[in-house]
Design an enzyme around this catalytic site. Structure first.
Site, short mmCIF file in Angstrom:
data_model
loop_
_atom_site.label_atom_id
_atom_site.label_comp_id
_atom_site.label_asym_id
_atom_site.label_seq_id
_atom_site.Cartn_x
_atom_site.Cartn_y
_atom_site.Cartn_z
N CYS A 53 0.80 -1.23 0.00
CA CYS A 53 0.00 0.00 0.00
C CYS A 53 0.83 1.28 0.00
O CYS A 53 0.53 2.22 -0.75
CB CYS A 53 -1.00 -0.01 1.15
N HIS A 86 -2.98 1.22 6.69
CA HIS A 86 -3.17 1.26 5.24
C HIS A 86 -2.84 2.67 4.77
O HIS A 86 -3.06 3.65 5.49
CB HIS A 86 -4.62 0.91 4.87
N ASP A 135 -7.11 5.90 -3.82
CA ASP A 135 -6.38 4.74 -3.28
C ASP A 135 -6.00 3.79 -4.41
O ASP A 135 -6.85 3.08 -4.96
CB ASP A 135 -7.24 4.03 -2.25
#
Length: 506
Positions: free
Chosen positions: A283, A341, A364
């Site tokens: 991530c 995250h 994202d």
């Protein structure tokens, strides 16, 4: 930065040389260092080029200068005007000031519309009389978004903001847990040679461009479209994207995600390998690369870490966890909680949603769930998450759950749910980004987490009903294994009825 055009004939005025005035333009447009190969300017702000003529001097009384800007298969002609003539700010314009006219040269000030597309353009010059036209290729230039211009949808009002979120090539990532936060410096590397060209290449190989390049070029004026397209292109799940994700197993055939510390290294690797995916990312790597690409193209961006982030695969705004009476966790849910995250926030107006949703938007690039059929997420207004506007585009429900889902823990014994607890505080405990001009973290948690509603949605209630009734378990335990046998359950047990009735509040 010059371009020599062609051989000359003394009987006519011909274009001999073009000076792109790169040094002055790059300073004026805040694009110094982005490219050694191209003139790089920002939309809605004039830039200048000097045209040098050979043969006889240019005679403005009998010869007109006409510029032509090409993007894909579409072009627009720009008649060069004198400075006192009116020009439409919504169209391309080109002007000459009296002080910039000389016998063998002229400086032309060119201005693009504020909502021009981000791309590499081609520029032509036509010298026209009533009877003739002589045409020349002037060269190419790159046009970027302009966060310094008030009318641009990515405008940021403060200089310290543009310095941090556009020009700075240094970042700080936050990882770990809320009680044990680690920091990792990151080089965004937007001034490394070839990074701008890699970012432009990323747009050129997107599925949208390969499918219909002229439509893609037209839509690239919109930062919402750009961020959504680039978000999908940072991962390689649907396309010729940059990074392949991997979260377990061996990394011997690539680079372990924890070993990366520079976006430029990743972009160079992808560009030089003819757009083959770079192995591997997780991530924070996905997010850092996207942040680089957005800053290069002129969209203010920052990397954000959510500690105790939820992955809610069905949009219920809850994460269910099943345990035995002895505390062993049962693998019955696709939902999960990550220690942390990382995603990106991009700054832009949202005319598609209304001015109340302007500002920071979550984007994202980590491939988790599909959005409109592709692995991307956002842009979603941070204010929509705070105010629980779960219908706001894009992916507001999924992102809201990431920072604010309830964790519902169900203890199952002898085939029945015997205990249920709801934790409304664990998810999204802390949300950090780098502070402006400092390595200290800025706490964004209040910007994401408004007052929590005590009433659950109908879809969430239905899901939890199914979790308890349709998936009731009869457990057969042994010392070494745990076997599950699904049975129909009518929820006749008083303990199960009590658990179901308790679902109306959290």
């Amino acid at each position: 930065m010059f371009l020599t055009v062609l051989q000359l004939s003394s009987g006519q005025c011909r274009l001999k040389l073009v000076n792109y005035e790169a040094s002055e333009n790059h300073i004026s447009h805040e694009t110094e260092g982005l490219s050694r190969k191209h003139l790089v300017v920002r939309r809605g702000k004039p830039f200048k080029i000097t045209l040098m003529f050979g043969g006889r001097p240019w005679n403005p009384h009998i010869e007109s200068l006409v510029l032509e800007v090409w993007l894909g298969d579409v072009s627009e002609k720009i008649r060069v005007q004198f400075s006192d003539e009116w020009s439409d700010p919504l169209r391309w314009s080109a002007k000459i000031y009296q002080s910039d006219m000389h016998p063998q040269s002229v400086m032309v000030h060119i201005c693009s519309p504020v909502l021009s597309s981000v791309a590499l353009y081609e520029l032509l010059l036509h010298i026209e009389t009533r009877r003739t036209r002589r045409s020349y290729v002037v060269g190419t230039f790159v046009l970027l978004c302009n966060p310094w211009l008030k009318d641009d949808p990515v405008y940021m009002p403060l200089g310290v903001q543009t310095q941090e979120y556009i020009k700075s090539d240094y970042g700080m990532l936050y990882m770990g847990t809320p009680l044990n936060i680690s920091r990792q410096p990151w080089s965004f590397g937007q001034y490394e040679p070839g990074v701008l060209e890699a970012c432009l290449r990323l747009l050129q190989v997107s599925p949208q461009h390969l499918r219909d390049k002229n439509k893609d070029y037209a839509l690239r004026a919109d930062p919402v479209y750009l961020s959504r397209t680039l978000c999908a292109m940072v991962n390689c799940n649907d396309d010729l994207g940059i990074l392949m994700g991997k979260w377990q197993g061996s990394y011997k055939d690539g680079v372990k995600p924890t070993e990366w510390s520079s976006s430029a290294d990743i972009l160079h690797h992808w560009f030089r390998s003819s757009c083959r995916p770079v192995r591997y990312g997780q991530c924070w790597v996905f997010a850092s690369v996207l942040c680089t690409v957005m800053r290069v193209l002129g969209i203010p961006s920052r990397v954000v870490t959510v500690f105790n982030a939820a992955h809610d695969g069905d949009g219920s705004l809850s994460v269910e966890e099943y345990y035995t009476s002895t505390g062993e966790k049962l693998n019955l849910s696709k939902d999960s909680i990550w220690n942390f995250h990382v995603w990106v926030e991009c700054w832009m107006r949202r005319p598609d949603l209304g001015s109340g949703f302007d500002g920071w938007q979550v984007v994202d690039p980590t491939p988790q769930e599909k959005s409109a059929g592709i692995y991307c997420c956002g842009p979603c207004p941070v204010v929509a998450i705070q105010q629980h506007c779960l219908g706001a585009l894009y992916d507001s429900g999924f992102i809201s759950a990431s920072v604010d889902a309830d964790i519902i823990r169900l203890i199952v014994s002898d085939g029945l749910v015997v205990e249920r607890t709801v934790d409304t505080e664990a998810v999204g405990q802390l949300i950090y980004t780098k502070s402006i001009g400092s390595d200290r973290p800025e706490n964004l948690t209040p910007a994401y987490k408004g007052k929590k509603s005590k009433t659950i949605s109908a879809s969430r209630f239905k899901k939890l009903m199914l979790s308890i009734s349709d998936l009731s378990l009869r457990l057969r335990c042994s010392e070494k294994s745990l076997t599950y046998m699904f049975v129909d359950a009518a929820c006749e047990s008083s303990s199960v009825r009590d658990a179901v009735c308790g679902l109306c509040v959290g």
